[in-house]
Scaffold this motif. Structure first.
Motif, PDB file in Angstrom:
ATOM      1  N   HIS A 148       0.831  -1.206   0.000  1.00 54.77           N
ATOM      2  CA  HIS A 148       0.000   0.000   0.000  1.00 54.77           C
ATOM      3  C   HIS A 148       0.867   1.257   0.000  1.00 54.77           C
ATOM      4  O   HIS A 148       0.557   2.250  -0.683  1.00 54.77           O
ATOM      5  CB  HIS A 148      -0.908  -0.015   1.232  1.00 54.77           C
ATOM      6  CG  HIS A 148      -1.769   1.209   1.356  1.00 54.77           C
ATOM      7  ND1 HIS A 148      -2.780   1.514   0.460  1.00 54.77           N
ATOM      8  CD2 HIS A 148      -1.760   2.224   2.270  1.00 54.77           C
ATOM      9  CE1 HIS A 148      -3.360   2.646   0.822  1.00 54.77           C
ATOM     10  NE2 HIS A 148      -2.748   3.097   1.931  1.00 54.77           N
ATOM     11  N   GLN A 161      -8.519   5.883  -1.933  1.00 54.60           N
ATOM     12  CA  GLN A 161      -9.457   5.718  -0.796  1.00 54.60           C
ATOM     13  C   GLN A 161      -9.807   4.229  -0.604  1.00 54.60           C
ATOM     14  O   GLN A 161      -9.903   3.738   0.522  1.00 54.60           O
ATOM     15  CB  GLN A 161     -10.718   6.539  -1.045  1.00 54.60           C
ATOM     16  CG  GLN A 161     -10.522   8.033  -0.899  1.00 54.60           C
ATOM     17  CD  GLN A 161     -11.788   8.805  -1.174  1.00 54.60           C
ATOM     18  OE1 GLN A 161     -12.835   8.228  -1.533  1.00 54.60           O
ATOM     19  NE2 GLN A 161     -11.724  10.137  -1.027  1.00 54.60           N
ATOM     20  N   GLU A 162     -10.007   3.555  -1.698  1.00 53.59           N
ATOM     21  CA  GLU A 162     -10.346   2.120  -1.619  1.00 53.59           C
ATOM     22  C   GLU A 162      -9.175   1.332  -1.021  1.00 53.59           C
ATOM     23  O   GLU A 162      -9.359   0.433  -0.190  1.00 53.59           O
ATOM     24  CB  GLU A 162     -10.667   1.612  -3.022  1.00 53.59           C
ATOM     25  CG  GLU A 162     -11.180   0.170  -3.013  1.00 53.59           C
ATOM     26  CD  GLU A 162     -11.547  -0.305  -4.406  1.00 53.59           C
ATOM     27  OE1 GLU A 162     -11.701  -1.533  -4.553  1.00 53.59           O
ATOM     28  OE2 GLU A 162     -11.682   0.512  -5.326  1.00 53.59           O
ATOM     29  N   ASP A 164      -6.809   2.594   0.983  1.00 54.51           N
ATOM     30  CA  ASP A 164      -6.723   2.950   2.408  1.00 54.51           C
ATOM     31  C   ASP A 164      -7.737   2.169   3.237  1.00 54.51           C
ATOM     32  O   ASP A 164      -7.448   1.705   4.355  1.00 54.51           O
ATOM     33  CB  ASP A 164      -6.960   4.452   2.579  1.00 54.51           C
ATOM     34  CG  ASP A 164      -5.813   5.297   2.038  1.00 54.51           C
ATOM     35  OD1 ASP A 164      -4.716   4.703   1.847  1.00 54.51           O
ATOM     36  OD2 ASP A 164      -5.993   6.482   1.839  1.00 54.51           O
ATOM     37  N   SER A 165      -8.933   2.035   2.722  1.00 52.98           N
ATOM     38  CA  SER A 165     -10.002   1.308   3.441  1.00 52.98           C
ATOM     39  C   SER A 165      -9.631  -0.171   3.624  1.00 52.98           C
ATOM     40  O   SER A 165      -9.837  -0.753   4.691  1.00 52.98           O
ATOM     41  CB  SER A 165     -11.315   1.448   2.661  1.00 52.98           C
ATOM     42  OG  SER A 165     -12.312   0.678   3.256  1.00 52.98           O
ATOM     43  N   GLN A 166      -9.061  -0.745   2.591  1.00 49.18           N
ATOM     44  CA  GLN A 166      -8.684  -2.169   2.671  1.00 49.18           C
ATOM     45  C   GLN A 166      -7.559  -2.379   3.693  1.00 49.18           C
ATOM     46  O   GLN A 166      -7.590  -3.329   4.480  1.00 49.18           O
ATOM     47  CB  GLN A 166      -8.231  -2.639   1.287  1.00 49.18           C
ATOM     48  CG  GLN A 166      -7.950  -4.138   1.241  1.00 49.18           C
ATOM     49  CD  GLN A 166      -7.542  -4.582  -0.154  1.00 49.18           C
ATOM     50  OE1 GLN A 166      -7.492  -3.766  -1.093  1.00 49.18           O
ATOM     51  NE2 GLN A 166      -7.276  -5.883  -0.306  1.00 49.18           N
ATOM     52  N   GLU A 168      -6.873  -0.482   6.279  1.00 54.87           N
ATOM     53  CA  GLU A 168      -7.408  -0.242   7.622  1.00 54.87           C
ATOM     54  C   GLU A 168      -8.209  -1.430   8.116  1.00 54.87           C
ATOM     55  O   GLU A 168      -8.124  -1.833   9.290  1.00 54.87           O
ATOM     56  CB  GLU A 168      -8.258   1.037   7.583  1.00 54.87           C
ATOM     57  CG  GLU A 168      -8.782   1.458   8.953  1.00 54.87           C
ATOM     58  CD  GLU A 168      -7.661   1.823   9.922  1.00 54.87           C
ATOM     59  OE1 GLU A 168      -7.844   1.621  11.145  1.00 54.87           O
ATOM     60  OE2 GLU A 168      -6.567   2.250   9.483  1.00 54.87           O
ATOM     61  N   GLN A 169      -8.988  -1.987   7.230  1.00 51.52           N
ATOM     62  CA  GLN A 169      -9.799  -3.165   7.611  1.00 51.52           C
ATOM     63  C   GLN A 169      -8.898  -4.348   7.966  1.00 51.52           C
ATOM     64  O   GLN A 169      -9.143  -5.056   8.938  1.00 51.52           O
ATOM     65  CB  GLN A 169     -10.723  -3.515   6.433  1.00 51.52           C
ATOM     66  CG  GLN A 169     -11.697  -4.633   6.775  1.00 51.52           C
ATOM     67  CD  GLN A 169     -12.629  -4.950   5.601  1.00 51.52           C
ATOM     68  OE1 GLN A 169     -12.567  -4.283   4.552  1.00 51.52           O
ATOM     69  NE2 GLN A 169     -13.469  -5.918   5.781  1.00 51.52           N
ATOM     70  N   ASN A 170      -7.831  -4.538   7.210  1.00 55.07           N
ATOM     71  CA  ASN A 170      -6.892  -5.643   7.475  1.00 55.07           C
ATOM     72  C   ASN A 170      -6.141  -5.420   8.782  1.00 55.07           C
ATOM     73  O   ASN A 170      -5.894  -6.351   9.542  1.00 55.07           O
ATOM     74  CB  ASN A 170      -5.903  -5.757   6.312  1.00 55.07           C
ATOM     75  CG  ASN A 170      -5.056  -7.010   6.429  1.00 55.07           C
ATOM     76  OD1 ASN A 170      -5.543  -8.112   6.218  1.00 55.07           O
ATOM     77  ND2 ASN A 170      -3.789  -6.848   6.781  1.00 55.07           N
ATOM     78  N   LYS A 172      -7.286  -3.777  11.437  1.00 57.62           N
ATOM     79  CA  LYS A 172      -8.218  -4.075  12.540  1.00 57.62           C
ATOM     80  C   LYS A 172      -8.306  -5.585  12.786  1.00 57.62           C
ATOM     81  O   LYS A 172      -8.324  -6.033  13.935  1.00 57.62           O
ATOM     82  CB  LYS A 172      -9.596  -3.517  12.200  1.00 57.62           C
ATOM     83  CG  LYS A 172      -9.704  -2.008  12.324  1.00 57.62           C
ATOM     84  CD  LYS A 172     -11.137  -1.557  12.029  1.00 57.62           C
ATOM     85  CE  LYS A 172     -11.264  -0.043  12.177  1.00 57.62           C
ATOM     86  NZ  LYS A 172     -12.652   0.427  11.877  1.00 57.62           N
TER      87      LYS A 172
END
Length: 778
Positions: A148, A161-162, A164-166, A168-170, A172
């Motif tokens: 990333h 943005q997509e 970054d979201s992936q 962040e989800q990983n 967590k």
């Protein structure tokens, strides 16, 4: 320093120090896992070894159970009987111990192996799976993060943005997995302490239970062991006496075989070679036969014998002898030959060859052959003559010796066992047997004659009598009751036979036995128990007319007869016996029938033994609370087992000794062994004896006490009401109103029941009926 705790907040930082602490926790769990694996391996080896040991012990017990000693003669003493049965008892004890060991082996599997295996698979295995997930997720998280971060800033905003979201989800998901893993690591670190130690604690509890069961078995075995030690020591003492007698007889026969030929119904017997003629040209052969001849009936028997096979090889041949003639050398080419002619084969002589010229002369004499040499065939039976007689001088000698012994040496150790110098003994005996000097000798006050010289002279005088004090005629009759029957029947039989003795013999025996009973009362100091006195005076008062090995084997029964005389002196000599000879009752080691119950179902109990009479002998030690009386009769530890039907497993308090139970204080053993360095520790048993407590405090010997409410007096009834009693045999109740118990159980508040033959008592808080002949009152 121990492991550092893993903080949940550190999961979000994921610092190098956090990773180092996680690796320390993981290394500890690996070490725990290896420890448990090794422990499981050793535990399984332990179970296998335990099973192998148990199998070996059971095989050993099986070998003990199946073997039985054979005895010489026609009967065994009680001591020998219990020694023979001891191997079976050992087998039973070992079998009981192995049953507990099997329980231990099963408990190891259930309490140690399975819980540890479950903890290792379920708990440590789960941590391993969590570690795999954590490591995988860590690699995925950091790989994705690096990818990333390598994205170009020129990418479209929507794509960035997509991404970054992936990421962040990983992240967590990684943090959640990290938190769970840290929680699991710390949880297993705390859990391992009790999950591992609790099974080991259970294993040790099972091990302690096994050892406790072994301790209980050892306590039960201890009473049997003590009684058996007495049996063994009694048998050892008798063996020593028997061995010397056998060796002496062997040497006598070696010196002069013909003087010690056994007296039997045959006039002559032995091996001869018999000529058997064969058809020409085979000539003849000589076959070895064992031949016997009875002059009264003129019956001659021949049994062909083959020494290689060690037995007879043909049928016995019998004929009636007509005549016997000697063969000269010029009529036959063999030496030592003679001819016999049978009544059914007239004119057809049978030629026989003896082993030597002397052997031929003996056969010729027995067969009334020509040129027979006269030999006194009764010389082996000639009575041993001596100058000692049961006359006035004889009684004076015995009384003077007894008075001197009781005055000067009643407490001397080894009295009657320690012998005097033979020259001094013979000189004293010559002076005592001379009517001119007998009355002048003062044995009580003279220092010229030692006590051992006096006792040896007294024994020598009794042995010099023309026949033993208890006579050749009654010898066999005295031996019979000692070989079988209950203690009471033995006493009754000896009582009856003593009164068949000639009056002078009985009078002398009374004087002597009364003295021996007095000697046994001081056994605590002189170490001369009843059994020791029996060993010394058995061959002195009784001896067979013919010296044979079989007669020597009966020496142990002679000793038992003398023990009975000493222990029951008052009854035997001061009261008249029944008019008829009491038949000895065969002893039974199994229990007699329990008394019938009025309300019990029809059926029969297992046999149970007769009640053992209640006799306790108190050791004079520091644990004893009552002092023995000087004039009470003394029992003999060595003779106890020879009188009792079965060894009793009792739990008497320290210091008490009954006829089947011995407690030896360590101090007594130490004192004795220090004073007798040449003696073995086990020899202590044969020398120890203890004063008896007797509520009557009289000089009467202990008598049998079969408590029976139907015949006991009111006073006797009152004396046993609400008393304690001890079980001497185990019992299994057959009715709810009866008590089950094991050997050694102590009953409280014992009293007679309304049902004859039964008692009522309390055991472990439960009250019920007890077979009366199963207990001893305390």
């Amino acid at each position: 320093m121990g492991l550092q705790p893993l903080e949940f907040s550190d999961c979000y930082l994921d610092s190098p120090w956090f990773r180092e602490r996680v690796r320390a926790h993981e290394a500890e769990l690996d070490k725990t896992n290896k420890f448990i694996k090794e422990l499981l391996k050793d535990g399984k080896n332990l179970i296998a070894a335990t099973k192998n040991l148990s199998a070996a012990q059971r095989k050993f017990a099986h070998s003990l159970r199946d073997f039985k000693f054979e005895f010489i003669g026609d009967a065994e003493t009680d001591d020998e009987r219990y020694i023979d049965a001891s191997l079976h008892e050992f087998s039973n004890f070992l079998k009981n111990l192995e049953e507990q060991r099997e329980i231990l082996a099963l408990s190891v599997t259930e309490t140690l192996i399975k819980p540890l295996e479950r903890f290792r698979k379920e708990q440590l295995g789960a941590v391993k799976e969590e570690k795999k997930k954590f490591d995988k997720e860590t690699e995925k998280n950091y790989s994705l993060l690096e990818k990333h971060l390598n994205l170009s800033a020129k990418k479209k905003e929507l794509q960035l943005q997509e991404a970054d979201s992936q990421v962040e989800q990983n992240r967590k998901h990684f943090y959640e997995l990290s938190l769970e893993y840290v929680c699991k690591l710390q949880e297993i670190q705390e859990r391992k302490k009790f999950e591992c130690v609790e099974p080991v604690l259970s294993f040790f509890q099972g091990l302690f239970t096994f050892y406790h069961q072994g301790y209980e078995l050892a306590k039960d075995f201890n009473h049997y062991k003590m009684a058996l030690q007495i049996n063994i020591q009694n048998t050892r003492n008798r063996f020593e006496g028997t061995r010397s007698e056998v060796e002496e007889l062997m040497n006598k026969i070696r010196r002069n075989p013909q003087e010690h030929k056994r007296v039997n119904h045959f006039t002559m017997e032995g091996y001869l070679y018999v000529q058997e003629k064969r058809p020409a040209p085979f000539g003849s052969s000589w076959v070895k036969h064992y031949c016997t001849y009875r002059k009264e009936t003129k019956k001659f028997t021949m049994i062909p014998f083959e020494h290689r096979s060690g037995g007879k090889v043909g049928d016995e041949e019998l004929f009636i002898l007509t005549y016997c003639t000697k063969r000269n050398i010029d009529t036959i080419d063999r030496r030592f030959c003679f001819d016999l002619e049978a009544s059914d084969r007239p004119g057809i002589p049978v030629t026989m060859q003896a082993f030597s010229e002397e052997d031929r002369k003996l056969w010729m004499e027995a067969l009334d052959g020509k040129e027979a040499l006269f030999i006194n065939s009764n010389r082996a039976n000639a009575k041993r003559e001596g100058s000692a007689q049961l006359d006035k001088i004889g009684f004076t000698i015995i009384k003077k010796c007894i008075t001197a012994v009781e005055t000067r040496g009643i407490n001397d150790q080894g009295l009657y066992r320690v012998v005097g110098v033979s020259s001094k003994v013979q000189r004293l005996l010559n002076l005592l047997m001379d009517a001119k000097t007998c009355n002048e000798i003062d044995l009580e006050n003279s220092v010229d004659w030692e006590v051992k010289t006096i006792t040896s002279a007294m024994k020598q005088y009794l042995r010099s009598l023309p026949e033993p004090l208890m006579t050749y005629e009654l010898h066999g009759e005295f031996i019979v009751p000692a070989k079988s029957g209950s203690p009471e029947s033995r006493v009754n039989a000896v009582h009856f036979l003593v009164h068949k003795l000639p009056e002078k013999n009985k009078e002398m025996l009374d004087i002597l036995v009364k003295h021996l009973a007095n000697v046994s009362k001081h056994a605590k100091k002189n170490l001369m128990t009843v059994a020791n006195l029996g060993v010394v005076f058995g061959p002195t008062l009784m001896r067979p007319q013919e010296e044979t090995v079989a007669a020597i084997m009966d020496l142990k029964f002679q000793n038992i007869v003398v023990e009975i005389l000493i222990e029951n002196h008052e009854k035997i000599f001061k009261t008249l016996p029944d008019a008829t000879f009491p038949e000895p009752i065969s002893m039974s080691v199994s229990p007699p029938h329990a008394p019938p119950r009025q309300s019990r179902r029809q059926g029969q109990r297992n046999k149970r033994p007769l009640a053992v009479y209640n006799l306790c002998l108190e050791l004079d030690d520091a644990d004893s609370h009552s002092s023995p009386k000087e004039d009470t009769p003394t029992g003999s530890m060595d003779s106890l087992s020879s009188q009792s039907p079965t060894p009793a497993f009792s739990s008497s308090p320290p210091g008490l000794l009954d006829r089947n139970h011995l407690i030896m204080e360590s101090g007594d053993l130490a004192d004795w062994t220090s004073n007798h360095p040449g003696q073995s520790r086990s020899s202590m048993v044969s020398w120890m004896n203890t004063p008896s407590t007797n509520t009557a405090a009289t000089n009467t010997a202990p008598s049998f006490s079969f408590l029976n409410p139907a015949t006991a007096s009111d006073r006797a009834m009152e004396s046993v009401v609400y008393r304690k009693a001890r079980a001497v045999y185990p019992c299994e109740a057959e009715h709810s109103s009866e008590l089950s118990f094991q050997i050694g159980a102590i009953f409280e508040d014992v009293q007679f029941s309304r049902e004859p033959g039964w008692l009522e008592g309390t055991l472990n808080g439960k009250r019920g009926l007890i077979p009366q002949n199963y207990v001893q009152f305390l």
